[in-house]
Design an enzyme around this catalytic site. Structure first.
Site, PDB file in Angstrom:
ATOM      1  N   LYS A 115       0.831  -1.219   0.000  1.00 10.65           N
ATOM      2  CA  LYS A 115       0.000   0.000   0.000  1.00 10.65           C
ATOM      3  C   LYS A 115       0.864   1.267   0.000  1.00 10.65           C
ATOM      4  O   LYS A 115       0.616   2.201  -0.750  1.00 10.65           O
ATOM      5  CB  LYS A 115      -0.938   0.026   1.224  1.00 10.65           C
ATOM      6  CG  LYS A 115      -1.892  -1.154   1.299  1.00 10.65           C
ATOM      7  CD  LYS A 115      -2.855  -1.047   2.468  1.00 10.65           C
ATOM      8  CE  LYS A 115      -2.219  -1.127   3.847  1.00 10.65           C
ATOM      9  NZ  LYS A 115      -1.613  -2.450   4.159  1.00 10.65           N
ATOM     10  N   ARG A 118      11.195  -2.551  12.224  1.00  7.62           N
ATOM     11  CA  ARG A 118      10.135  -2.056  13.104  1.00  7.62           C
ATOM     12  C   ARG A 118       9.897  -3.014  14.259  1.00  7.62           C
ATOM     13  O   ARG A 118      10.047  -4.223  14.104  1.00  7.62           O
ATOM     14  CB  ARG A 118       8.832  -1.896  12.314  1.00  7.62           C
ATOM     15  CG  ARG A 118       8.734  -0.590  11.609  1.00  7.62           C
ATOM     16  CD  ARG A 118       7.612  -0.531  10.602  1.00  7.62           C
ATOM     17  NE  ARG A 118       6.332  -1.071  11.057  1.00  7.62           N
ATOM     18  CZ  ARG A 118       5.221  -1.021  10.312  1.00  7.62           C
ATOM     19  NH1 ARG A 118       5.246  -0.472   9.120  1.00  7.62           N
ATOM     20  NH2 ARG A 118       4.104  -1.515  10.774  1.00  7.62           N
ATOM     21  N   ARG A 158      -0.447  -9.550  13.354  1.00 12.01           N
ATOM     22  CA  ARG A 158      -0.994  -8.516  12.463  1.00 12.01           C
ATOM     23  C   ARG A 158      -1.758  -9.146  11.300  1.00 12.01           C
ATOM     24  O   ARG A 158      -2.800  -8.638  10.892  1.00 12.01           O
ATOM     25  CB  ARG A 158       0.132  -7.616  11.933  1.00 12.01           C
ATOM     26  CG  ARG A 158       0.602  -6.612  12.987  1.00 12.01           C
ATOM     27  CD  ARG A 158       1.938  -6.006  12.630  1.00 12.01           C
ATOM     28  NE  ARG A 158       1.890  -5.183  11.443  1.00 12.01           N
ATOM     29  CZ  ARG A 158       2.946  -4.931  10.663  1.00 12.01           C
ATOM     30  NH1 ARG A 158       4.124  -5.446  10.963  1.00 12.01           N
ATOM     31  NH2 ARG A 158       2.832  -4.159   9.624  1.00 12.01           N
ATOM     32  N   ARG A 170      -9.662   0.293   8.812  1.00  9.79           N
ATOM     33  CA  ARG A 170      -9.204  -1.072   9.074  1.00  9.79           C
ATOM     34  C   ARG A 170     -10.254  -1.922   9.769  1.00  9.79           C
ATOM     35  O   ARG A 170      -9.998  -3.092  10.036  1.00  9.79           O
ATOM     36  CB  ARG A 170      -7.979  -0.994   9.978  1.00  9.79           C
ATOM     37  CG  ARG A 170      -6.683  -1.371   9.249  1.00  9.79           C
ATOM     38  CD  ARG A 170      -5.603  -1.210  10.237  1.00  9.79           C
ATOM     39  NE  ARG A 170      -4.389  -1.877  10.051  1.00  9.79           N
ATOM     40  CZ  ARG A 170      -3.269  -1.283   9.636  1.00  9.79           C
ATOM     41  NH1 ARG A 170      -3.271  -0.053   9.220  1.00  9.79           N
ATOM     42  NH2 ARG A 170      -2.144  -1.956   9.629  1.00  9.79           N
ATOM     43  N   ARG A 189      11.693  -6.350   5.483  1.00 16.23           N
ATOM     44  CA  ARG A 189      11.462  -4.912   5.350  1.00 16.23           C
ATOM     45  C   ARG A 189      12.240  -4.139   6.420  1.00 16.23           C
ATOM     46  O   ARG A 189      12.357  -4.577   7.557  1.00 16.23           O
ATOM     47  CB  ARG A 189       9.961  -4.636   5.513  1.00 16.23           C
ATOM     48  CG  ARG A 189       9.602  -3.180   5.406  1.00 16.23           C
ATOM     49  CD  ARG A 189       8.178  -3.012   4.948  1.00 16.23           C
ATOM     50  NE  ARG A 189       7.210  -3.083   6.025  1.00 16.23           N
ATOM     51  CZ  ARG A 189       5.915  -2.843   5.830  1.00 16.23           C
ATOM     52  NH1 ARG A 189       5.428  -2.546   4.650  1.00 16.23           N
ATOM     53  NH2 ARG A 189       5.088  -2.926   6.848  1.00 16.23           N
TER      54      ARG A 189
HETATM   55  P1  AMP Z   1       0.774  -0.035   9.505  1.00 18.59           P
HETATM   56  O1  AMP Z   1       2.009   0.777   9.362  1.00 18.59           O
HETATM   57  O2  AMP Z   1      -0.364   0.465   8.637  1.00 18.59           O
HETATM   58  O3  AMP Z   1       1.007  -1.510   9.337  1.00 18.59           O
HETATM   59  O4  AMP Z   1       0.261   0.177  11.014  1.00 18.59           O
HETATM   60  C1  AMP Z   1       1.052  -0.218  12.111  1.00 18.59           C
HETATM   61  C2  AMP Z   1       0.174  -0.386  13.345  1.00 18.59           C
HETATM   62  O5  AMP Z   1      -0.489   0.852  13.645  1.00 18.59           O
HETATM   63  C3  AMP Z   1      -0.952  -1.397  13.192  1.00 18.59           C
HETATM   64  O6  AMP Z   1      -0.511  -2.728  13.433  1.00 18.59           O
HETATM   65  C4  AMP Z   1      -1.934  -0.904  14.254  1.00 18.59           C
HETATM   66  O7  AMP Z   1      -1.489  -1.238  15.562  1.00 18.59           O
HETATM   67  C5  AMP Z   1      -1.808   0.610  14.126  1.00 18.59           C
HETATM   68  N1  AMP Z   1      -2.772   1.158  13.136  1.00 18.59           N
HETATM   69  C6  AMP Z   1      -2.473   1.782  11.952  1.00 18.59           C
HETATM   70  N2  AMP Z   1      -3.599   2.151  11.320  1.00 18.59           N
HETATM   71  C7  AMP Z   1      -4.631   1.773  12.114  1.00 18.59           C
HETATM   72  C8  AMP Z   1      -6.054   1.859  11.998  1.00 18.59           C
HETATM   73  N3  AMP Z   1      -6.646   2.427  10.929  1.00 18.59           N
HETATM   74  N4  AMP Z   1      -6.803   1.354  13.011  1.00 18.59           N
HETATM   75  C9  AMP Z   1      -6.232   0.790  14.097  1.00 18.59           C
HETATM   76  N5  AMP Z   1      -4.903   0.659  14.259  1.00 18.59           N
HETATM   77  C10 AMP Z   1      -4.103   1.141  13.285  1.00 18.59           C
END
Ligand code: AMP
Length: 215
Positions: free
Chosen positions: A13, A162, A173, A88, A127
């Protein structure tokens, strides 16, 4: 353009969003980037979000919706936006629908990046991410290493793995994604907005999106 990018963690994404912003000046809005920035800055939001993120759980909807309601009204969104990592959950999608209706904004599409699980797992374990919250450039030890080992090409900050990219957190996740986020494809199909793209190449995904929305 005004798009939602759906897809599992590691589906691409962020990469696709970066390529698309270069086309028409739309902004990429990544809730993950916003939250990581808040954690590093030690703000109240960051303190509330940190434990959920570390475990690979979703942060509560109220926190995310508060961020997005403000963010979508900032002036740089006027040229368009690419939502990366939001919504999400079904409640987030319902809230976004209400918010966009209130702001008089129509979406072009909700694009689902459909990538096989083995590709996702390989990408996530290899990554690496720039640790500078204002940069967060993404690298990959196999396919896109930084020019100098461990140093960001763009800003010179350390490039790190990360905290939520350990094997345990990655599995969590992906389970969370299947349970809470995958049902959004059905939601956007019913809304008449879904574009499903099955490709592991970001160039092909970008081409399919451009064709679909006619740019
Ligand atoms: P990402 O970088 O999009 O994979 O997000 C990393 C982490 O941030 C996720 O595993 C969630 O803990 C939190 N997170 C990001 N976006 C959301 C969302 N829209 N709703 C809830 N948690 C989020």
């Amino acid at each position: 353009m005004r798009l939602i990018l759906l897809g599992a963690p590691g589906a691409g994404k962020g990469t696709v969003a970066k390529q698309l912003t270069a086309l028409d000046g739309s902004v990429q809005i990544s809730t993950g980037d916003i939250l990581r920035g808040a954690v590093q800055a030690g703000t109240e939001l960051g303190r509330k979000a940190q434990e959920y993120m570390k475990r690979g759980d979703l942060v509560p909807d109220e926190l995310i919706l508060g961020i997005m309601e403000k963010r979508l009204q900032e002036p740089d969104c006027a040229k368009g936006f690419l939502l990366d990592g939001f919504p999400r959950t079904i409640p987030q999608a319902e809230a976004l629908k209400g918010l966009l209706a209130k702001l008089g904004i129509r979406l072009d599409a909700a694009v689902n990046l459909d990538v096989p699980r083995d590709v996702i797992l390989d990408r996530l374990t290899t990554r690496r991410t720039c640790s500078n919250p204002k940069c967060q450039e993404i690298y990959n030890v196999k396919s896109k290493p930084p020019k100098k080992d461990g140093v960001c090409d763009k800003c010179g900050s350390p490039v790190v793995q990360r905290e939520d990219e350990t094997e345990e957190a990655i599995n969590k996740r992906l389970d969370t994604y299947n349970e809470k986020t995958a049902p959004l494809t059905g939601f956007y199909e019913r809304e008449g907005l879904l574009l499903n793209v099955s490709s592991t190449s970001s160039d092909e995904v970008v081409a399919a999106i451009r064709k679909h929305i006619g740019i």
